[in-house]
Write a protein that holds these residues in place. Structure first.
Motif, PDB file in Angstrom:
ATOM      1  N   GLY A  69      54.568 -45.045 -78.131  1.00 14.73           N
ATOM      2  CA  GLY A  69      56.194 -45.629 -77.939  1.00 14.73           C
ATOM      3  C   GLY A  69      56.211 -44.738 -76.424  1.00 14.73           C
ATOM      4  O   GLY A  69      56.657 -45.877 -76.266  1.00 14.73           O
ATOM      5  N   ARG A  70      56.127 -43.422 -76.593  1.00 14.46           N
ATOM      6  CA  ARG A  70      56.305 -43.136 -74.757  1.00 14.46           C
ATOM      7  C   ARG A  70      55.842 -43.438 -74.125  1.00 14.46           C
ATOM      8  O   ARG A  70      56.611 -43.385 -73.197  1.00 14.46           O
ATOM      9  N   GLU A  71      54.484 -43.628 -74.330  1.00 17.88           N
ATOM     10  CA  GLU A  71      53.362 -44.199 -73.397  1.00 17.88           C
ATOM     11  C   GLU A  71      54.440 -45.633 -72.911  1.00 17.88           C
ATOM     12  O   GLU A  71      54.078 -46.049 -71.086  1.00 17.88           O
ATOM     13  N   TRP A  72      54.688 -46.786 -73.991  1.00 17.44           N
ATOM     14  CA  TRP A  72      55.882 -47.725 -73.648  1.00 17.44           C
ATOM     15  C   TRP A  72      56.767 -47.349 -72.673  1.00 17.44           C
ATOM     16  O   TRP A  72      57.214 -48.354 -71.840  1.00 17.44           O
ATOM     17  N   VAL A  73      57.818 -46.651 -73.501  1.00 12.49           N
ATOM     18  CA  VAL A  73      58.886 -46.171 -72.597  1.00 12.49           C
ATOM     19  C   VAL A  73      58.326 -46.138 -71.278  1.00 12.49           C
ATOM     20  O   VAL A  73      59.254 -46.892 -70.106  1.00 12.49           O
ATOM     21  N   ALA A  74      57.459 -45.356 -70.896  1.00 15.17           N
ATOM     22  CA  ALA A  74      57.056 -45.083 -69.552  1.00 15.17           C
ATOM     23  C   ALA A  74      56.849 -46.470 -68.079  1.00 15.17           C
ATOM     24  O   ALA A  74      57.045 -46.531 -67.373  1.00 15.17           O
ATOM     25  N   LEU A  75      55.955 -47.323 -68.990  1.00 13.30           N
ATOM     26  CA  LEU A  75      55.722 -48.064 -68.547  1.00 13.30           C
ATOM     27  C   LEU A  75      56.534 -49.443 -68.037  1.00 13.30           C
ATOM     28  O   LEU A  75      56.812 -49.890 -67.266  1.00 13.30           O
ATOM     29  N   SER A  79      58.882 -47.748 -65.249  1.00 13.28           N
ATOM     30  CA  SER A  79      58.424 -47.677 -64.053  1.00 13.28           C
ATOM     31  C   SER A  79      58.617 -48.946 -63.334  1.00 13.28           C
ATOM     32  O   SER A  79      58.098 -49.408 -62.313  1.00 13.28           O
ATOM     33  N   GLU A  80      58.165 -49.712 -64.780  1.00 13.46           N
ATOM     34  CA  GLU A  80      58.781 -51.587 -63.756  1.00 13.46           C
ATOM     35  C   GLU A  80      60.289 -51.382 -63.066  1.00 13.46           C
ATOM     36  O   GLU A  80      60.036 -52.144 -61.410  1.00 13.46           O
ATOM     37  N   VAL A  81      61.440 -50.881 -64.228  1.00 13.78           N
ATOM     38  CA  VAL A  81      62.542 -51.050 -63.197  1.00 13.78           C
ATOM     39  C   VAL A  81      63.130 -50.582 -62.605  1.00 13.78           C
ATOM     40  O   VAL A  81      63.195 -51.458 -61.862  1.00 13.78           O
ATOM     41  N   TRP A  82      62.506 -49.274 -62.456  1.00  6.85           N
ATOM     42  CA  TRP A  82      62.940 -48.683 -61.495  1.00  6.85           C
ATOM     43  C   TRP A  82      61.641 -48.796 -60.133  1.00  6.85           C
ATOM     44  O   TRP A  82      61.898 -47.957 -59.233  1.00  6.85           O
ATOM     45  N   ALA A  83      60.821 -49.413 -59.953  1.00  8.20           N
ATOM     46  CA  ALA A  83      59.682 -49.564 -59.798  1.00  8.20           C
ATOM     47  C   ALA A  83      59.495 -48.758 -59.106  1.00  8.20           C
ATOM     48  O   ALA A  83      58.956 -47.899 -57.564  1.00  8.20           O
ATOM     49  N   VAL A  84      58.577 -47.424 -59.598  1.00  6.30           N
ATOM     50  CA  VAL A  84      57.658 -45.921 -59.059  1.00  6.30           C
ATOM     51  C   VAL A  84      56.866 -46.858 -60.355  1.00  6.30           C
ATOM     52  O   VAL A  84      56.190 -47.097 -60.973  1.00  6.30           O
ATOM     53  N   SER A  85      55.762 -45.044 -59.793  1.00  6.79           N
ATOM     54  CA  SER A  85      54.007 -45.724 -60.537  1.00  6.79           C
ATOM     55  C   SER A  85      54.848 -45.256 -61.657  1.00  6.79           C
ATOM     56  O   SER A  85      55.283 -44.227 -62.161  1.00  6.79           O
ATOM     57  N   ASP A  86      53.502 -45.070 -63.050  1.00  9.15           N
ATOM     58  CA  ASP A  86      53.268 -45.273 -64.134  1.00  9.15           C
ATOM     59  C   ASP A  86      53.536 -43.529 -64.217  1.00  9.15           C
ATOM     60  O   ASP A  86      53.978 -43.701 -65.347  1.00  9.15           O
ATOM     61  N   GLN A  87      52.658 -43.073 -63.646  1.00 11.42           N
ATOM     62  CA  GLN A  87      52.649 -41.567 -63.576  1.00 11.42           C
ATOM     63  C   GLN A  87      54.142 -40.951 -63.670  1.00 11.42           C
ATOM     64  O   GLN A  87      53.805 -39.913 -63.769  1.00 11.42           O
ATOM     65  N   GLN A 104      58.494 -37.714 -65.560  1.00 14.06           N
ATOM     66  CA  GLN A 104      60.484 -38.308 -65.443  1.00 14.06           C
ATOM     67  C   GLN A 104      60.724 -37.736 -67.307  1.00 14.06           C
ATOM     68  O   GLN A 104      62.038 -37.307 -67.775  1.00 14.06           O
ATOM     69  N   LEU A 105      59.769 -38.808 -68.248  1.00 17.13           N
ATOM     70  CA  LEU A 105      60.489 -38.802 -69.267  1.00 17.13           C
ATOM     71  C   LEU A 105      60.002 -37.117 -69.888  1.00 17.13           C
ATOM     72  O   LEU A 105      60.953 -37.058 -71.095  1.00 17.13           O
ATOM     73  N   ASN A 106      58.627 -36.849 -69.693  1.00 16.39           N
ATOM     74  CA  ASN A 106      58.749 -35.761 -70.457  1.00 16.39           C
ATOM     75  C   ASN A 106      59.355 -34.564 -69.804  1.00 16.39           C
ATOM     76  O   ASN A 106      59.508 -33.695 -71.341  1.00 16.39           O
ATOM     77  N   ILE A 107      59.644 -34.510 -68.684  1.00 21.31           N
ATOM     78  CA  ILE A 107      60.985 -33.075 -68.959  1.00 21.31           C
ATOM     79  C   ILE A 107      61.795 -33.995 -68.983  1.00 21.31           C
ATOM     80  O   ILE A 107      62.853 -32.916 -70.056  1.00 21.31           O
ATOM     81  N   ALA A 108      62.459 -34.601 -69.415  1.00 19.62           N
ATOM     82  CA  ALA A 108      63.478 -34.898 -70.686  1.00 19.62           C
ATOM     83  C   ALA A 108      63.586 -35.164 -71.805  1.00 19.62           C
ATOM     84  O   ALA A 108      64.591 -34.319 -71.598  1.00 19.62           O
ATOM     85  N   LEU A 109      62.155 -34.714 -71.960  1.00 21.03           N
ATOM     86  CA  LEU A 109      62.129 -35.341 -73.564  1.00 21.03           C
ATOM     87  C   LEU A 109      61.792 -32.841 -73.411  1.00 21.03           C
ATOM     88  O   LEU A 109      62.797 -33.060 -74.639  1.00 21.03           O
ATOM     89  N   PHE A 110      61.773 -32.198 -72.817  1.00 19.34           N
ATOM     90  CA  PHE A 110      61.756 -30.879 -73.493  1.00 19.34           C
ATOM     91  C   PHE A 110      63.174 -30.774 -73.111  1.00 19.34           C
ATOM     92  O   PHE A 110      62.888 -29.596 -74.006  1.00 19.34           O
TER      93      PHE A 110
END
Ligand SMILES: [Zn+2]
Length: 338
Positions: A3-9, A12-20, A25-31
């Motif tokens: 699920g987490r990878e889907w959200v990142a993917l 990244s498309e919506v914000w036009a940033v890299s997948d990485q 950013q997602l990991n920081i938010a979850l932490f």
């Protein structure tokens, strides 16, 4: 795919940033949402910006790996941030107003209280050295690595010497003079280097009594808020010529107030103020309080000369404060932004 990878993917498309980037950013938010509820809440209400939030997450994850330690830091840093909330009536929002340096210093302090081993300091101190860098343009840089108190002291002496020469009409800038004086001293052309008499202690360390006694390893604080390990705080406190001032605290641990009838503060009051307020009182300034002037918050003689009414202000912010008082007809609200 998790699920987490889907959200990142998808993000990244919506914000036009890299997948990485999206994943980081997602990991920081979850932490933060899981372990730093107070910080997360401040982010959600718009009171804490992303840069400060990321600073907290990065420093904590880099230095601590025990979730119990995270909980302790989360609670302390949450209270620190709330103490720095300031309400902006025009836009009806509360913002955390501490500087990045103040935030990093506080995080380092809280982390050091948990990680008591000072091995890193001992290792890096053993590795002290001088390194010279050369550029293509014929410019060189000399980098001296030593314990922070000695480096601060050396820089301070150069600064005082440079200011003394400027006052005598030397046309060089303070930076140019500091560079010239440093080289004069090292090369042995130091005859003309002024050593101004300066009564104030340059290195001001605030350290718990338990640390001095060796009972605990809580860190100390240099003027300006820089955190130093317990070993170094003890070494400075017991060095030749060090003078100690005991801060009297009430049951809550807050320093009790001292006052005098005169306009000029006594040296004890000065030392109290710089020990308890490490930096300039302007919210966006990191100038160490030992380099500041003391300002009567409520002007004397209505306001007394006391540890409660005196605040350290650097020359620039002291001038700015009096400019506001002298010209109340002008809109000074954003004067600091320039
Ligand atoms: Zn200032």
């Amino acid at each position: 795919m998790r699920g987490r990878e889907w959200v990142a993917l998808e993000t990244s498309e919506v914000w036009a940033v890299s997948d990485q980037h999206a994943r980081t950013q997602l990991n920081i938010a979850l932490f933060l949402s899981e372990h730093f509820p107070m910080v997360w809440e401040l982010c959600g209400s718009g009171s804490l910006d992303r840069f400060r939030a990321v600073t907290i997450a990065d420093l904590v994850r880099h230095r601590l790996d025990d979730p119990e330690d995270w909980a302790v830091v989360a609670d302390r840093i949450g209270r620190f941030l709330r103490k720095h909330l300031r309400r902006y009536e025009e836009v009806n929002i509360e913002m955390v107003t501490c500087t990045i340096t103040q935030l990093r210093n506080r995080l380092n302090y809280e982390i050091r209280r948990l990680v008591t081993a000072d091995e890193e300091f001992v290792k890096q101190f053993a590795d002290r050295r001088v390194v010279a860098f050369e550029s293509e343009e014929g410019i060189g840089q000399l980098n001296v690595t030593h314990s922070i108190d000695q480096v601060v002291l050396a820089r301070h002496r150069l600064h005082l010497g440079a200011k003394a020469l400027r006052a005598q009409g030397d046309p060089r800038t303070i930076d140019q003079l500091m560079s010239d004086l440093a080289l004069d001293l090292l090369i042995g052309r130091a005859d003309g280097v002024p050593v101004p008499g300066f009564a104030r202690p340059v290195i001001n360390v605030t350290v718990p009594l338990e640390t001095l006694a060796g009972v605990s390893d809580d860190p100390g604080l240099l003027s300006g808020g820089k955190v130093i390990p317990a070993d170094l705080a003890r070494a400075i406190a017991t060095s030749e010529g060090a003078t100690w001032l005991r801060l009297l605290t009430d049951a809550e641990g807050d320093p009790v107030s001292l006052s005098t009838k005169s306009y000029q503060p006594t040296s004890t009051i000065w030392r109290y103020v710089v020990a308890t307020r490490p930096t300039c009182s302007h919210q966006a300034c990191d100038r160490p309080s030992v380099e500041c002037e003391l300002d009567h918050d409520v002007p004397w003689p209505v306001g007394e000369t006391s540890t409660v009414n005196l605040q350290p202000l650097c020359r620039r912010h002291h001038k700015a404060k009096h400019a506001r008082v002298d010209r109340p007809d002008l809109d000074w609200e954003f004067a600091f932004a320039s």
